[in-house]
Design a protein around this motif. Structure first.
Motif, short mmCIF file in Angstrom:
data_model
loop_
_atom_site.label_atom_id
_atom_site.label_comp_id
_atom_site.label_asym_id
_atom_site.label_seq_id
_atom_site.Cartn_x
_atom_site.Cartn_y
_atom_site.Cartn_z
N THR A 11 0.83 -1.20 0.00
CA THR A 11 0.00 0.00 0.00
C THR A 11 0.87 1.25 0.00
OG1 THR A 11 -1.80 -1.14 1.14
CG2 THR A 11 -1.78 1.27 1.27
N ARG A 12 1.90 1.28 0.83
CA ARG A 12 2.80 2.43 0.88
C ARG A 12 3.51 2.62 -0.47
NH1 ARG A 12 3.43 4.75 5.36
NH2 ARG A 12 4.62 4.49 7.17
N ARG A 14 2.33 1.80 -3.41
CA ARG A 14 1.33 2.35 -4.33
C ARG A 14 1.09 3.83 -4.05
NH1 ARG A 14 -3.59 -1.80 -4.57
NH2 ARG A 14 -4.37 -0.24 -6.03
N LEU A 15 1.05 4.20 -2.79
CA LEU A 15 0.83 5.60 -2.43
C LEU A 15 2.01 6.48 -2.88
CD1 LEU A 15 -0.76 5.16 1.11
CD2 LEU A 15 -1.88 6.09 -0.94
N ARG A 16 3.22 5.99 -2.66
CA ARG A 16 4.40 6.76 -3.08
C ARG A 16 4.43 6.93 -4.60
NH1 ARG A 16 6.87 3.67 1.24
NH2 ARG A 16 7.54 2.12 -0.29
N ALA A 17 4.13 5.86 -5.33
CA ALA A 17 4.10 5.94 -6.79
C ALA A 17 3.00 6.90 -7.25
CB ALA A 17 3.89 4.55 -7.40
N ALA A 18 1.86 6.84 -6.60
CA ALA A 18 0.74 7.72 -6.98
C ALA A 18 1.08 9.19 -6.78
CB ALA A 18 -0.50 7.35 -6.16
N ILE A 19 1.65 9.53 -5.65
CA ILE A 19 1.94 10.94 -5.42
C ILE A 19 3.07 11.44 -6.32
CG2 ILE A 19 3.56 10.77 -3.47
CD1 ILE A 19 1.75 13.20 -2.33
N LEU A 20 4.05 10.60 -6.61
CA LEU A 20 5.11 11.02 -7.53
C LEU A 20 4.54 11.25 -8.93
CD1 LEU A 20 8.15 8.85 -6.40
CD2 LEU A 20 7.76 11.29 -6.00
N ALA A 40 -3.89 5.79 -6.61
CA ALA A 40 -3.36 4.54 -6.06
C ALA A 40 -4.40 3.42 -6.06
CB ALA A 40 -2.86 4.76 -4.64
N GLU A 41 -5.64 3.78 -6.39
CA GLU A 41 -6.76 2.84 -6.41
C GLU A 41 -6.98 2.18 -5.06
OE1 GLU A 41 -5.80 0.29 -9.74
OE2 GLU A 41 -6.61 1.75 -11.17
N ILE A 42 -6.99 3.03 -4.02
CA ILE A 42 -7.30 2.55 -2.67
C ILE A 42 -8.29 3.52 -2.03
CG2 ILE A 42 -5.05 1.42 -2.37
CD1 ILE A 42 -4.22 3.77 -0.63
N VAL A 47 -5.30 5.88 3.12
CA VAL A 47 -4.18 6.81 2.99
C VAL A 47 -3.82 7.35 4.37
CG1 VAL A 47 -3.31 8.93 1.93
CG2 VAL A 47 -4.85 7.45 0.64
N TYR A 48 -4.83 7.76 5.12
CA TYR A 48 -4.60 8.35 6.45
C TYR A 48 -4.07 7.33 7.47
CZ TYR A 48 -6.85 12.62 4.91
OH TYR A 48 -7.15 13.79 4.25
N GLN A 49 -4.30 6.06 7.22
CA GLN A 49 -3.74 5.04 8.09
C GLN A 49 -2.22 4.95 7.95
OE1 GLN A 49 -5.83 1.48 6.97
NE2 GLN A 49 -7.53 1.88 8.36
N HIS A 50 -1.72 5.40 6.80
CA HIS A 50 -0.29 5.31 6.52
C HIS A 50 0.44 6.65 6.62
CE1 HIS A 50 -0.38 1.11 5.16
NE2 HIS A 50 -1.60 1.41 4.74
#
Length: 185
Positions: A11-12, A14-20, A40-42, A47-50
């Motif tokens: 998940t992290r 995916r989130l890093r790739a999405a924001i970049l 990130a398709e989540i 997101v806030y959990q991470h």
């Protein structure tokens, strides 16, 4: 949240790739957690959990690049000829040029203050370590190593920021050599 859990790591990632990806196309100040979640398709709550906020996520996403820049700066041989950019410094500027859109947004006026601080801190730490190991320019022996390193880290960050925001068409080898001339008068 167990950060060692493979699901959390995925998940992290995916989130890093999405924001970049989003930051390459949009100013960081205009992004929202909802946009990152969609990319990130989540679920947005995930997101806030991470990450508590976008700046923390953005800084984490850029950590590998920041570490790479600091490592390249610290590897720069101080006895290289003045008229020839040392290869690690050239690699640093080539990396920034290859990712210019991202760095322009990250270091520009709407960029991430936390990331800029992280970049300067990482550069300062890497240079301080190198300087305390005896690899330091001999021109200012009376200046503490960490102060000298902070000065150079700020200068390098400033040159990169100026290049990307004011003279982005200048080729990386020209800017790298100009910085080297300033570093090694």
């Amino acid at each position: 949240m167990n950060s060692d859990d493979p699901r959390a790591q995925r998940t992290r990632t995916r989130l890093r790739a999405a924001i970049l990806h989003l930051t390459t196309h949009h100013d960081p100040a205009t992004l929202t957690m909802a946009a990152v979640a969609r990319q990130a398709e989540i679920n947005r709550a995930t997101v806030y959990q991470h990450y508590p906020d976008l700046d923390t996520l953005l800084t984490d996403a850029m950590e590998e690049a920041v570490t790479r820049l600091a490592h390249a700066a610290a590897l720069c041989p101080l006895d290289a000829p003045r008229d020839q950019t040392p290869p690690p410094l050239q690699e640093l500027f080539d990396h920034v040029a290859a990712n210019a859109a991202l760095y322009q947004r990250m270091l520009g006026p709407q960029g991430s203050p936390r990331l800029i601080t992280r970049l300067r801190t990482c550069l300062t730490d890497a240079l301080t370590t190198r300087f305390t190991q005896g690899h330091r320019p001999p021109c200012h022996p009376h200046v503490p190593a960490d102060t000298h390193a902070a000065y150079l880290a700020g200068a390098l960050t400033g040159v990169i920021t100026h290049w990307l925001t004011h003279t982005p068409t200048q080729p990386p080898h020209t800017v790298a050599l100009a910085f080297w001339h300033l570093f090694r008068p």
